[in-house]
Design a protein around this motif. Sequence first.
Motif, PDB file in Angstrom:
ATOM      1  N   ASP A 117      64.839  13.862 -16.326  1.00 40.58           N
ATOM      2  CA  ASP A 117      65.086  12.442 -16.633  1.00 40.58           C
ATOM      3  C   ASP A 117      65.737  11.698 -15.472  1.00 40.58           C
ATOM      4  OD1 ASP A 117      67.170  14.317 -17.262  1.00 40.58           O
ATOM      5  OD2 ASP A 117      68.344  12.650 -18.075  1.00 40.58           O
ATOM      6  N   VAL A 118      66.285  12.415 -14.510  1.00 46.65           N
ATOM      7  CA  VAL A 118      66.969  11.778 -13.378  1.00 46.65           C
ATOM      8  C   VAL A 118      66.015  11.751 -12.181  1.00 46.65           C
ATOM      9  CG1 VAL A 118      68.974  11.877 -11.829  1.00 46.65           C
ATOM     10  CG2 VAL A 118      69.183  12.696 -14.189  1.00 46.65           C
ATOM     11  N   ALA A 119      65.908  10.592 -11.530  1.00 46.37           N
ATOM     12  CA  ALA A 119      65.046  10.504 -10.338  1.00 46.37           C
ATOM     13  C   ALA A 119      65.785  11.095  -9.138  1.00 46.37           C
ATOM     14  CB  ALA A 119      64.688   9.046 -10.071  1.00 46.37           C
ATOM     15  N   LEU A 120      65.045  11.735  -8.256  1.00 42.02           N
ATOM     16  CA  LEU A 120      65.657  12.296  -7.045  1.00 42.02           C
ATOM     17  C   LEU A 120      64.875  11.830  -5.835  1.00 42.02           C
ATOM     18  CD1 LEU A 120      67.451  14.358  -5.411  1.00 42.02           C
ATOM     19  CD2 LEU A 120      65.663  16.052  -5.875  1.00 42.02           C
ATOM     20  N   ASP A 121      65.584  11.323  -4.834  1.00 41.74           N
ATOM     21  CA  ASP A 121      64.919  11.181  -3.542  1.00 41.74           C
ATOM     22  C   ASP A 121      65.798  11.775  -2.450  1.00 41.74           C
ATOM     23  OD1 ASP A 121      66.748   9.135  -3.337  1.00 41.74           O
ATOM     24  OD2 ASP A 121      65.280   7.528  -3.153  1.00 41.74           O
ATOM     25  N   VAL A 131      76.646  18.591 -10.400  1.00 40.21           N
ATOM     26  CA  VAL A 131      77.629  17.511 -10.579  1.00 40.21           C
ATOM     27  C   VAL A 131      76.958  16.156 -10.370  1.00 40.21           C
ATOM     28  CG1 VAL A 131      79.657  16.431  -9.498  1.00 40.21           C
ATOM     29  CG2 VAL A 131      79.684  18.879 -10.009  1.00 40.21           C
ATOM     30  N   ALA A 132      76.123  16.045  -9.346  1.00 37.60           N
ATOM     31  CA  ALA A 132      75.477  14.763  -9.031  1.00 37.60           C
ATOM     32  C   ALA A 132      74.481  14.357 -10.116  1.00 37.60           C
ATOM     33  CB  ALA A 132      74.780  14.851  -7.674  1.00 37.60           C
ATOM     34  N   PHE A 133      73.645  15.289 -10.542  1.00 38.84           N
ATOM     35  CA  PHE A 133      72.657  14.937 -11.575  1.00 38.84           C
ATOM     36  C   PHE A 133      73.350  14.552 -12.885  1.00 38.84           C
ATOM     37  CE2 PHE A 133      69.805  17.705  -8.894  1.00 38.84           C
ATOM     38  CZ  PHE A 133      69.021  16.658  -8.436  1.00 38.84           C
ATOM     39  N   ALA A 158      70.364  -0.572  -3.612  1.00 38.61           N
ATOM     40  CA  ALA A 158      69.227   0.297  -3.940  1.00 38.61           C
ATOM     41  C   ALA A 158      69.694   1.719  -4.280  1.00 38.61           C
ATOM     42  CB  ALA A 158      68.233   0.322  -2.783  1.00 38.61           C
ATOM     43  N   PHE A 159      70.956   2.045  -3.941  1.00 37.53           N
ATOM     44  CA  PHE A 159      71.471   3.381  -4.264  1.00 37.53           C
ATOM     45  C   PHE A 159      72.093   3.399  -5.656  1.00 37.53           C
ATOM     46  CE2 PHE A 159      71.633   3.318   0.411  1.00 37.53           C
ATOM     47  CZ  PHE A 159      71.037   4.541   0.721  1.00 37.53           C
ATOM     48  N   ASP A 160      72.186   4.599  -6.211  1.00 37.55           N
ATOM     49  CA  ASP A 160      72.885   4.792  -7.482  1.00 37.55           C
ATOM     50  C   ASP A 160      73.922   5.883  -7.219  1.00 37.55           C
ATOM     51  OD1 ASP A 160      73.700   5.280 -10.068  1.00 37.55           O
ATOM     52  OD2 ASP A 160      71.760   5.934 -10.830  1.00 37.55           O
ATOM     53  N   ARG A 220      75.224  10.374 -16.767  1.00 38.91           N
ATOM     54  CA  ARG A 220      76.350   9.726 -17.439  1.00 38.91           C
ATOM     55  C   ARG A 220      76.399   8.229 -17.132  1.00 38.91           C
ATOM     56  NH1 ARG A 220      79.877  13.597 -15.906  1.00 38.91           N
ATOM     57  NH2 ARG A 220      80.553  12.330 -14.146  1.00 38.91           N
ATOM     58  N   ARG A 221      76.245   7.905 -15.830  1.00 39.03           N
ATOM     59  CA  ARG A 221      76.330   6.502 -15.419  1.00 39.03           C
ATOM     60  C   ARG A 221      75.233   5.654 -16.044  1.00 39.03           C
ATOM     61  NH1 ARG A 221      78.448   4.760 -10.433  1.00 39.03           N
ATOM     62  NH2 ARG A 221      76.456   3.882  -9.819  1.00 39.03           N
ATOM     63  N   SER A 222      74.079   6.275 -16.248  1.00 40.70           N
ATOM     64  CA  SER A 222      72.960   5.497 -16.761  1.00 40.70           C
ATOM     65  C   SER A 222      72.956   5.486 -18.288  1.00 40.70           C
ATOM     66  CB  SER A 222      71.652   6.094 -16.249  1.00 40.70           C
ATOM     67  OG  SER A 222      71.475   7.362 -16.838  1.00 40.70           O
TER      68      SER A 222
END
Length: 374
Positions: free
Chosen positions: A217-221, A173-175, A238-240, A180-182
């Motif tokens: 394609d999605v960055a993860l930290d 769901v998060a990824f 700094a958060f998305d 979608r947001r980007s």
Amino acid sequence: MKIAILPGDGIGTEIMAEAVKVLQVLDLDFTLETALVGGAAYEAHGHPLPDSTLNLAKAADAVLFGAVGDWKYDKLDRPLRPEQAILGLRKHLGLFANFRPAICYEQLTHASSLKPELVAGLDILLIRELTGDIYFGQPRGRRVAVDGHFPGAEEAFDTMRYSKPEIERIAHVAFQAARRRSGGQGGKVTSVDKANVLETFQFWRDVVTEVHAQYPDVALDHMYVDNAAMQLVKAPKAFDVVVTGNMFGDILSDEAAMLTGSIGMLPSASLDKANKGLYEPSHGSAPDIAGKGVANPLATILSAAMMLRYTLNQVEAADRIESAVSTVLSAGLRTGDIWSEGTQRVGTREMGDAVVVALSGKTITTRTSDITKS
Ligand code: IPM
Ligand code: MG
């Protein structure tokens, strides 16, 4: 389409009345059915989530929820407390994905307790896992309290747990939300845990990392929860997308909400795997201001907009509500929680009325209309 309306306790009934008013002027083809929940249901039926309410929620296409809880129920056995109603609804309806956006409205930049430059344009999304973790561990509600206490008890505990499928589905769901947001440009997910101390959250980190392989394609930290709490007030932009467990998500979402100036502005959605959802303001029942007609109804009105967008596929109606709210803010109307010098203080009902007027495209005027704008 059937919408279950569950106002609940405290300011719940006042803010819900305004959201219902807004839904009714949209002239869409749906029926609204209201039921008691929380303390109100306990008073009437002896249980915070009576079968009739649960069945209505199950049968409805979507649920619009106000708030539950009052200090006067603090001494009840835990299974009878108002909070059990929302926990029961989440569990019974399988609402595992909780979306809590923290968006700073341009008009409210100065209502935040942080410096305006830190929050101007803030738009982050906190995704909280909602049906696992220590909230639903063992044991819970097994013992009988006397006057709110457990006589003779020497210890109490709650177990923290997550299964792999539970972590996997919320990670997906998060990824997907970040993507979608980007607009397909990647986006970023920050997974918040306490892997340095808790086994449950080392597991969480491992599983999120594994799922991430499907979203190159999605960055993860990854971030520890204590650091995340600090970073949220230090550099929130700094958060998305932030994804975390039930307990950390409960705490961080209140913090994130406050960055925007008021928890009274923020809607939330709790979705199941088929996008059926329960929509509620991020704030609680606020018994201290209940019945005074001063609560901010905008979080509930915006929750209704989210409901139209995500579950009922009425995107245009959702857009209309959101832009009406923006119009009302631009006209300078503020409930006490978002009031600042130079704006006009209004009550719950006046705020709801103003949104209705804005929806009709008319000019917003209020009784002391020195700040009237179209
Ligand atoms: C929330 C609330 C609830 C929670 C309470 C009312 C049970 O604080 O929705 O954040 O802890 O989840
Ligand atoms: Mg909470």
